[in-house]
Design an enzyme around this catalytic site. Structure first.
Site, PDB file in Angstrom:
ATOM      1  N   ASN A   1       0.830  -0.991  -0.149  1.00 51.83           N
ATOM      2  CA  ASN A   1      -0.016   0.060   0.139  1.00 51.83           C
ATOM      3  C   ASN A   1       0.815   1.185  -0.115  1.00 51.83           C
ATOM      4  O   ASN A   1       1.661   1.311   0.938  1.00 51.83           O
ATOM      5  CB  ASN A   1      -0.711   0.091   1.326  1.00 51.83           C
ATOM      6  CG  ASN A   1      -1.934   1.163   1.207  1.00 51.83           C
ATOM      7  OD1 ASN A   1      -1.389   2.224   0.945  1.00 51.83           O
ATOM      8  ND2 ASN A   1      -2.991   0.917   1.680  1.00 51.83           N
TER       9      ASN A   1
ATOM     10  N   HIS B   1       0.753   6.000   1.696  1.00 51.83           N
ATOM     11  CA  HIS B   1       1.657   7.031   2.846  1.00 51.83           C
ATOM     12  C   HIS B   1       2.725   7.455   2.086  1.00 51.83           C
ATOM     13  O   HIS B   1       3.429   8.575   2.385  1.00 51.83           O
ATOM     14  CB  HIS B   1       2.190   6.310   3.950  1.00 51.83           C
ATOM     15  CG  HIS B   1       0.752   6.283   4.803  1.00 51.83           C
ATOM     16  ND1 HIS B   1      -0.151   6.842   4.736  1.00 51.83           N
ATOM     17  CD2 HIS B   1       0.516   4.978   5.705  1.00 51.83           C
ATOM     18  CE1 HIS B   1      -1.181   6.529   5.818  1.00 51.83           C
ATOM     19  NE2 HIS B   1      -0.764   5.306   6.176  1.00 51.83           N
TER      20      HIS B   1
ATOM     21  N   HIS C   1      -5.508   3.601  -2.149  1.00 50.38           N
ATOM     22  CA  HIS C   1      -6.760   4.223  -1.535  1.00 50.38           C
ATOM     23  C   HIS C   1      -7.237   5.481  -2.145  1.00 50.38           C
ATOM     24  O   HIS C   1      -6.367   6.519  -1.599  1.00 50.38           O
ATOM     25  CB  HIS C   1      -6.947   4.094  -0.216  1.00 50.38           C
ATOM     26  CG  HIS C   1      -8.098   4.380   0.656  1.00 50.38           C
ATOM     27  ND1 HIS C   1      -8.434   4.239   1.991  1.00 50.38           N
ATOM     28  CD2 HIS C   1      -9.417   4.720   0.137  1.00 50.38           C
ATOM     29  CE1 HIS C   1      -9.902   4.447   2.167  1.00 50.38           C
ATOM     30  NE2 HIS C   1     -10.204   4.804   1.197  1.00 50.38           N
TER      31      HIS C   1
ATOM     32  N   ARG D   1      -9.379   8.324  -1.394  1.00 49.13           N
ATOM     33  CA  ARG D   1     -10.022   8.929  -0.531  1.00 49.13           C
ATOM     34  C   ARG D   1     -10.927  10.017  -1.089  1.00 49.13           C
ATOM     35  O   ARG D   1     -10.446  10.646  -1.946  1.00 49.13           O
ATOM     36  CB  ARG D   1      -9.442   9.291   1.029  1.00 49.13           C
ATOM     37  CG  ARG D   1      -8.562   8.083   1.611  1.00 49.13           C
ATOM     38  CD  ARG D   1      -8.337   8.606   2.746  1.00 49.13           C
ATOM     39  NE  ARG D   1      -9.565   8.826   3.921  1.00 49.13           N
ATOM     40  CZ  ARG D   1      -9.599   8.089   4.906  1.00 49.13           C
ATOM     41  NH1 ARG D   1      -8.814   7.043   5.142  1.00 49.13           N
ATOM     42  NH2 ARG D   1     -10.510   8.093   5.577  1.00 49.13           N
TER      43      ARG D   1
ATOM     44  N   ARG E   1      -6.816  13.191   0.447  1.00 52.11           N
ATOM     45  CA  ARG E   1      -5.709  13.539   1.324  1.00 52.11           C
ATOM     46  C   ARG E   1      -4.355  13.147   1.096  1.00 52.11           C
ATOM     47  O   ARG E   1      -3.457  13.559   1.335  1.00 52.11           O
ATOM     48  CB  ARG E   1      -6.145  13.034   2.751  1.00 52.11           C
ATOM     49  CG  ARG E   1      -6.076  11.684   3.139  1.00 52.11           C
ATOM     50  CD  ARG E   1      -6.023  11.536   4.683  1.00 52.11           C
ATOM     51  NE  ARG E   1      -7.501  11.801   5.037  1.00 52.11           N
ATOM     52  CZ  ARG E   1      -8.080  11.134   6.098  1.00 52.11           C
ATOM     53  NH1 ARG E   1      -7.222  10.135   6.892  1.00 52.11           N
ATOM     54  NH2 ARG E   1      -9.278  11.239   6.610  1.00 52.11           N
TER      55      ARG E   1
ATOM     56  N   GLU F   1      -8.599   0.627  -3.442  1.00 56.04           N
ATOM     57  CA  GLU F   1      -9.348   0.644  -2.227  1.00 56.04           C
ATOM     58  C   GLU F   1     -10.417   1.788  -2.117  1.00 56.04           C
ATOM     59  O   GLU F   1      -9.880   3.129  -2.609  1.00 56.04           O
ATOM     60  CB  GLU F   1      -8.601   0.894  -0.927  1.00 56.04           C
ATOM     61  CG  GLU F   1      -8.075  -0.346  -0.402  1.00 56.04           C
ATOM     62  CD  GLU F   1      -7.147   0.106   1.164  1.00 56.04           C
ATOM     63  OE1 GLU F   1      -7.393   1.263   1.678  1.00 56.04           O
ATOM     64  OE2 GLU F   1      -6.096  -0.628   1.357  1.00 56.04           O
TER      65      GLU F   1
ATOM     66  N   THR G   1      -8.222   3.869   7.919  1.00 55.70           N
ATOM     67  CA  THR G   1      -9.471   3.205   8.124  1.00 55.70           C
ATOM     68  C   THR G   1      -9.760   2.420   9.466  1.00 55.70           C
ATOM     69  O   THR G   1      -8.743   1.712   9.755  1.00 55.70           O
ATOM     70  CB  THR G   1      -9.615   1.898   6.845  1.00 55.70           C
ATOM     71  OG1 THR G   1      -9.072   2.599   5.579  1.00 55.70           O
ATOM     72  CG2 THR G   1     -10.911   1.324   6.722  1.00 55.70           C
TER      73      THR G   1
ATOM     74  N   GLU H   1     -11.219  -9.278   3.119  1.00 52.80           N
ATOM     75  CA  GLU H   1     -10.011  -8.808   3.466  1.00 52.80           C
ATOM     76  C   GLU H   1     -10.237  -8.531   5.152  1.00 52.80           C
ATOM     77  O   GLU H   1     -10.967  -7.895   5.518  1.00 52.80           O
ATOM     78  CB  GLU H   1      -9.301  -7.357   2.988  1.00 52.80           C
ATOM     79  CG  GLU H   1      -7.891  -7.010   3.753  1.00 52.80           C
ATOM     80  CD  GLU H   1      -7.337  -5.968   2.855  1.00 52.80           C
ATOM     81  OE1 GLU H   1      -7.403  -5.829   1.813  1.00 52.80           O
ATOM     82  OE2 GLU H   1      -6.533  -5.224   3.698  1.00 52.80           O
TER      83      GLU H   1
ATOM     84  N   HIS I   1      -4.049  -4.517   7.601  1.00 54.36           N
ATOM     85  CA  HIS I   1      -4.106  -3.094   8.491  1.00 54.36           C
ATOM     86  C   HIS I   1      -3.172  -3.535  10.008  1.00 54.36           C
ATOM     87  O   HIS I   1      -3.492  -4.610  10.371  1.00 54.36           O
ATOM     88  CB  HIS I   1      -5.669  -3.124   9.110  1.00 54.36           C
ATOM     89  CG  HIS I   1      -5.796  -1.529   9.382  1.00 54.36           C
ATOM     90  ND1 HIS I   1      -5.175  -0.997  10.189  1.00 54.36           N
ATOM     91  CD2 HIS I   1      -6.666  -0.765   8.335  1.00 54.36           C
ATOM     92  CE1 HIS I   1      -5.476   0.181  10.257  1.00 54.36           C
ATOM     93  NE2 HIS I   1      -6.205   0.548   9.114  1.00 54.36           N
TER      94      HIS I   1
HETATM   95  N1  PXP Z   1      -5.837  -2.859   4.027  1.00 49.63           N
HETATM   96  C1  PXP Z   1      -6.992  -1.737   4.033  1.00 49.63           C
HETATM   97  C2  PXP Z   1      -8.358  -2.270   3.822  1.00 49.63           C
HETATM   98  C3  PXP Z   1      -6.528  -0.509   4.600  1.00 49.63           C
HETATM   99  O1  PXP Z   1      -7.597   0.240   4.630  1.00 49.63           O
HETATM  100  C4  PXP Z   1      -5.306  -0.254   4.902  1.00 49.63           C
HETATM  101  C5  PXP Z   1      -4.923   1.149   5.474  1.00 49.63           C
HETATM  102  O2  PXP Z   1      -5.162   1.952   4.175  1.00 49.63           O
HETATM  103  C6  PXP Z   1      -4.260  -1.468   4.711  1.00 49.63           C
HETATM  104  C7  PXP Z   1      -4.664  -2.656   4.277  1.00 49.63           C
HETATM  105  C8  PXP Z   1      -2.997  -1.132   5.019  1.00 49.63           C
HETATM  106  O3  PXP Z   1      -2.741  -0.908   6.527  1.00 49.63           O
HETATM  107  P1  PXP Z   1      -1.188  -0.535   7.109  1.00 49.63           P
HETATM  108  O4  PXP Z   1      -1.081   0.856   6.479  1.00 49.63           O
HETATM  109  O5  PXP Z   1      -1.670  -0.310   8.539  1.00 49.63           O
HETATM  110  O6  PXP Z   1      -0.343  -1.535   6.722  1.00 49.63           O
END
Ligand code: PXP
Length: 250
Positions: free
Chosen positions: A9, A12, A52, A54, A58, A79, A110, A160, A200
């Protein structure tokens, strides 16, 4: 049992860019570039890229999604919250997969899983529209068997499982409870022929606990990899995580 796959992901990376360039994310100085991070993740062996978009934009921008779609070689997992605007963008962008998540404006990330039981009516047409254009659909849910059942009834391809509570467990008791809920849901989901993913809060330490959950296919990991990348580089951060995912026995 197949091997565990990693979806990186990259949200960030965009968070950092937006911290400085929110007004001009496309300027020549705007960095770091999440699309470059995606390419590096793939070079290091990641099996997919997750982003994702949003409603408040952001971090990831619509242009990032277009560039990711054009540039990535593995698969794009998009996402999204279930809103008409974002659904329209998903259909136009043609990701390989969509993961539907709940989205609240005030949250930092999330927070909880999607309440599929309560939102069947709104989710069903969205899943059908995504399927109609060939996009596989995942639902991000808390580890509750009613949610898994509802996901299967709605025709989702995947669930998921939300691992945030396991990741943040501050007592062994909570950790044990949460693992047992995750294991039970993975079992039910596999029996219902759903692909089982998890995500997550997974990091380089708690990944050992993830090995105790059966039937997993994809892990979606963001924050820990992007954080580690600051110190060891993006490719190394991805490689180190992939190494810790090896030997998963399902
Ligand atoms: N899966 C989903 C559905 C999420 O919303 C997120 C956070 O954006 C992640 C995985 C990844 O989470 P993390 O950044 O805590 O690894």
């Amino acid at each position: 049992m197949g091997k565990l796959r990693l979806g990186v992901n990259i949200d960030h990376v965009a968070t950092l860019r937006q911290a400085r360039y929110a007004a001009t994310p496309e300027s020549k100085n705007a960095e770091p570039d999440p699309v470059l991070a995606a390419a590096m993740a793939e070079r290091a062996g990641a099996h997919g890229i997750t982003a994702h978009l949003r409603s408040d934009r952001r971090h990831i921008q619509q242009r990032d999604i277009e560039r990711l779609r054009a540039g990535i070689m593995t698969k794009l997992n998009f996402e999204m919250g279930n809103t008409p605007e974002i659904l329209h963008i998903a259909i136009k962008s043609q990701p390989d997969e969509v993961c539907l998540v709940p989205e609240k404006r005030q949250e930092i990330t999330t927070e909880g899983g999607l309440d599929v039981v309560a939102h069947r009516r709104e989710l069903s047409p969205t899943i059908q529209r995504l399927h109609a254009v060939g996009i596989r659909v995942s639902l991000f849910i808390d580890p509750e068997t009613e949610q898994v059942d509802a996901a299967a009834e709605l025709g989702a391809d995947m669930v998921e499982l939300h691992t945030g509570r396991l990741a943040n467990a501050f007592t062994e008791e909570i950790e044990r409870q949460e693992l047992s809920r995750l294991r039970a849901c993975a079992q039910v989901a596999a029996e219902l022929k759903l692909q089982v993913n998890a995500g997550h809060g997974i990091n380089y330490q708690n990944i050992v606990l993830i090995h105790e959950i059966p039937h997993l296919t994809d892990l979606n990991i963001g924050h820990a990899i992007v954080s580690r990348a600051i110190f060891v580089g993006f490719e190394n951060a991805v490689r180190e995580m992939l190494e810790l995912m090896q030997d998963y026995r399902g």
